[in-house]
Design a protein around this motif. Structure first.
Motif, short mmCIF file in Angstrom:
data_model
loop_
_atom_site.label_atom_id
_atom_site.label_comp_id
_atom_site.label_asym_id
_atom_site.label_seq_id
_atom_site.Cartn_x
_atom_site.Cartn_y
_atom_site.Cartn_z
N GLY A 48 0.84 -1.19 0.00
CA GLY A 48 0.00 0.00 0.00
C GLY A 48 0.87 1.23 0.00
O GLY A 48 2.09 1.16 0.11
N TYR A 49 0.23 2.38 -0.11
CA TYR A 49 0.96 3.64 -0.09
C TYR A 49 1.10 4.09 1.36
O TYR A 49 0.12 4.08 2.10
N PRO A 50 2.30 4.45 1.78
CA PRO A 50 2.52 4.79 3.20
C PRO A 50 1.95 6.15 3.60
O PRO A 50 2.66 7.12 3.77
N SER A 51 0.62 6.21 3.68
CA SER A 51 -0.03 7.45 4.11
C SER A 51 -1.39 7.09 4.70
O SER A 51 -1.85 5.96 4.60
N ASP A 52 -2.02 8.07 5.30
CA ASP A 52 -3.36 7.87 5.84
C ASP A 52 -4.44 8.19 4.81
O ASP A 52 -5.62 8.07 5.09
#
Length: 87
Positions: A48-52
């Motif tokens: 996944g993309y490392p963000s919220d």
């Protein structure tokens, strides 16, 4: 490698593994290239993309994979492509 998913959709993927670093998957989807990092998963490898925020999730289990959309506002996930396999 290229995965073929339901409805014949092709998803090219490149995996980069560097010792001591989280694995990375670069996938081509909807006309773009997306860099996703390995995340904790119950089984297989989840990228996944490392963000919220909202982002794609590429989840591999052996030779199979699924593409999901993670909604950053409520945490829900929707399957976009399933039954992806290397052909």
């Amino acid at each position: 490698m290229t995965y073929t998913c339901e409805r014949g959709v092709a998803v090219p993927a490149v995996y980069v593994n560097v010792e001591g670093e989280p694995g990375i998957a670069v996938i081509g989807v909807e006309g773009g290239m997306f860099n996703l990092r390995a995340e904790p998963a119950g089984s297989g490898v989840r990228y996944g993309y490392p963000s919220d925020g909202s982002h794609y999730v590429w989840w591999t289990k052996g030779e199979a994979a699924s593409l999901l959309w993670h909604d950053g506002t409520d945490g829900s996930e929707q399957v976009l492509l399933s039954e992806c396999a290397v052909k």
